[in-house]
Motif scaffolding. Structure first.
Motif, PDB file in Angstrom:
ATOM      1  N   MET A   1      -1.512   1.391   7.823  1.00 15.41           N
ATOM      2  CA  MET A   1      -2.278   2.455   7.179  1.00 15.41           C
ATOM      3  C   MET A   1      -2.873   3.399   8.219  1.00 15.41           C
ATOM      4  O   MET A   1      -2.825   4.621   8.089  1.00 15.41           O
ATOM      5  CB  MET A   1      -3.396   1.858   6.320  1.00 15.41           C
TER       6      MET A   1
ATOM      7  N   TRP B   1       0.839  -1.184   0.000  1.00 11.96           N
ATOM      8  CA  TRP B   1       0.000   0.000   0.000  1.00 11.96           C
ATOM      9  C   TRP B   1       0.881   1.243   0.000  1.00 11.96           C
ATOM     10  O   TRP B   1       2.103   1.159   0.194  1.00 11.96           O
ATOM     11  CB  TRP B   1      -0.934  -0.013   1.211  1.00 11.96           C
TER      12      TRP B   1
ATOM     13  N   GLN C   1      -3.196  -3.036   7.530  1.00 11.65           N
ATOM     14  CA  GLN C   1      -4.208  -2.076   7.967  1.00 11.65           C
ATOM     15  C   GLN C   1      -3.720  -1.270   9.162  1.00 11.65           C
ATOM     16  O   GLN C   1      -3.979  -0.070   9.276  1.00 11.65           O
ATOM     17  CB  GLN C   1      -5.506  -2.803   8.316  1.00 11.65           C
TER      18      GLN C   1
ATOM     19  N   GLN D   1     -12.756   3.870  12.147  1.00 10.95           N
ATOM     20  CA  GLN D   1     -11.493   3.575  12.800  1.00 10.95           C
ATOM     21  C   GLN D   1     -11.633   2.473  13.842  1.00 10.95           C
ATOM     22  O   GLN D   1     -10.727   1.642  14.024  1.00 10.95           O
ATOM     23  CB  GLN D   1     -10.922   4.842  13.436  1.00 10.95           C
TER      24      GLN D   1
ATOM     25  N   ARG E   1     -11.895   4.681   4.729  1.00 13.82           N
ATOM     26  CA  ARG E   1     -11.800   3.543   3.821  1.00 13.82           C
ATOM     27  C   ARG E   1     -10.767   2.558   4.313  1.00 13.82           C
ATOM     28  O   ARG E   1      -9.624   2.925   4.593  1.00 13.82           O
ATOM     29  CB  ARG E   1     -11.415   4.004   2.409  1.00 13.82           C
TER      30      ARG E   1
ATOM     31  N   GLY F   1      -5.227   3.532   1.782  1.00 13.88           N
ATOM     32  CA  GLY F   1      -5.754   4.733   2.414  1.00 13.88           C
ATOM     33  C   GLY F   1      -5.034   6.009   2.068  1.00 13.88           C
ATOM     34  O   GLY F   1      -5.312   7.051   2.655  1.00 13.88           O
ATOM     35  N   THR F   2      -4.106   5.963   1.121  1.00 12.55           N
ATOM     36  CA  THR F   2      -3.342   7.159   0.776  1.00 12.55           C
ATOM     37  C   THR F   2      -3.517   7.493  -0.701  1.00 12.55           C
ATOM     38  O   THR F   2      -3.796   6.628  -1.532  1.00 12.55           O
ATOM     39  CB  THR F   2      -1.845   6.977   1.069  1.00 12.55           C
TER      40      THR F   2
ATOM     41  N   VAL G   1      -7.889   9.478   2.671  1.00 15.21           N
ATOM     42  CA  VAL G   1      -8.795   8.394   2.267  1.00 15.21           C
ATOM     43  C   VAL G   1      -8.913   7.363   3.378  1.00 15.21           C
ATOM     44  O   VAL G   1      -9.986   6.806   3.622  1.00 15.21           O
ATOM     45  CB  VAL G   1      -8.305   7.747   0.957  1.00 15.21           C
ATOM     46  N   GLY G   2      -7.828   7.108   4.089  1.00 15.93           N
ATOM     47  CA  GLY G   2      -7.819   6.085   5.119  1.00 15.93           C
ATOM     48  C   GLY G   2      -8.613   6.421   6.362  1.00 15.93           C
ATOM     49  O   GLY G   2      -8.779   5.567   7.239  1.00 15.93           O
TER      50      GLY G   2
END
Length: 385
Positions: free
Chosen positions: A275, A199, A272, A261, A303, A307-308, A299-300
């Protein structure tokens, strides 16, 4: 440098974390995005997997006939289906698409989702199952080219006289792609896959991860390729791009972020966790979420998974991609909201600024004329800027 796009089978939107501006996830929309990616010159598309998505194999199969060159990166879920069945599906898809299948191995990191699908193994056990799954899967497809059978006795999976009558187009099998940040995941990559995915972490973290995975593969006498999964927000100017990033989060409320979260924190995925650590679950401003120049963690906030996003002008986005490429990243799997418009925007603004691979595809001879005729008598020249 190879660039992929994304089919949003979990839906699409203009504003993260809200149904405002949302679009239906239906075949017509998936087809529009796939055809756009195919004609713009993207190498392929990633189709996500999980209970929040339409089935990746069914959707990808529906898009074979509406595309010509586009490759499909489709997920297999070890433990959810048998390796022999997954191998047969892969061989069939590869033949029907004339060799346009790539396999994304997804072990999974959401315990609640996995248990809903009937998988109750813990983190390390899931990776041991993945190891056995891929051993059987690879052997089935490789053996199919020679008419051989497959016997395998593992702790979790078995095969006795397994056989595929119809081999895939690609030999020995469609390429395997895989991402995972834990030691168990990296061992799987070193042993089985062709391309390791990360990621979109900052370049120093990506460089370290590549070095670790490459060393594990070398110890097993193998060489890997590397790819990265990112979102992208590109506009003609940097200010416009950051304004678009702000708009993407402009409708989400704090309660939605907190719920997201909390759900992410219950996952046992190391990727995850990494992220989430980039943004800490809070912050909205560029100063709080720009974790590296032109790398945005907004984004993270809502989502899971990638996430970036790369945010900036065409020159800035291209430069950052080349920075990752210099670390060893050969493939970029990108997405943006909404996915149809962003596929065009990235293709038109960034492709001409990327080296080699993409430029050759989009500058192939075309029939025309293209663009308006100036004064009804001559065509405008291509800008050299």
């Amino acid at each position: 440098m190879k660039v992929f796009w994304f089919i949003p089978t979990h839906g699409d939107t203009r504003y993260l974390g809200t149904s405002e501006g949302a679009r239906n996830a239906d075949f017509d929309y998936f087809k529009q995005i796939a055809v756009a990616a195919d004609t713009l010159g993207y190498e392929g598309v990633l189709l996500p997997t999980g209970r929040s998505c339409e089935d990746a194999w069914v959707v990808a199969s529906s898009l074979i006939a509406v595309t010509q060159r586009l490759k499909f990166l489709v997920a297999v879920r070890p433990g959810l289906s048998s390796p022999a069945l997954s191998a047969r599906m892969a061989a069939t898809f590869d033949r029907l698409s004339k060799g346009r299948l790539l396999i994304n191995v997804v072990t999974g990191g959401d315990q609640a989702e996995l248990e809903g699908d009937g998988i109750f193994a813990d983190h390390d056990t899931r990776y041991r199952i993945t190891d056995e799954f891929l051993s059987i899967w690879r052997e089935h497809l490789s053996a199919s080219h020679h008419g051989d059978t497959v016997d395998f006795e593992g702790d979790h999976l078995r095969s006795k006289g397994g056989r595929l009558l119809y081999p895939p187009v690609q030999t020995p099998h469609p390429p395997l792609w895989f991402g995972g940040s834990s030691e168990a995941a990296q061992d799987i990559a070193a042993s089985h896959v062709d391309t390791y995915l990360t990621w979109g972490e900052p370049p120093d973290a990506v460089e370290k991860k590549i070095a670790e995975v490459r060393a594990r593969a070398h110890a097993k006498g193998r060489e890997l390729k590397f790819g990265i999964r990112l979102h992208v927000i590109v506009r003609e100017t940097e200010d416009e791009a950051w304004a678009a990033a702000d708009r993407l989060l402009s409708r989400v409320d704090e309660a939605t972020i907190s719920r997201a979260q909390a759900a992410f924190s219950r996952m046992d995925s190391e990727g995850q966790r990494r992220m989430a650590a980039l943004h800490g679950g809070k912050g909205r401003t560029r100063a709080e979420l720009e974790i590296y120049p032109n790398l945005w963690a907004g984004v993270g906030l809502v989502r899971g998974g990638a996430g970036t996003a790369l945010v900036g002008s065409p020159e800035q986005v291209a430069a950052r991609m080349e920075q990752y490429a210099n670390l060893g990243i050969g493939t970029f799997i990108l997405s943006g909201y909404p996915h149809l418009e962003e596929a065009y925007r990235f293709g038109e603004l960034v492709f001409p600024r990327l080296p080699g691979y993409v430029r050759q595809r989009i500058e192939a001879p075309l029939s025309g004329p293209f663009g308006e005729v100036v004064g009804n008598s001559y065509l405008p020249r291509v800008s050299q800027s």
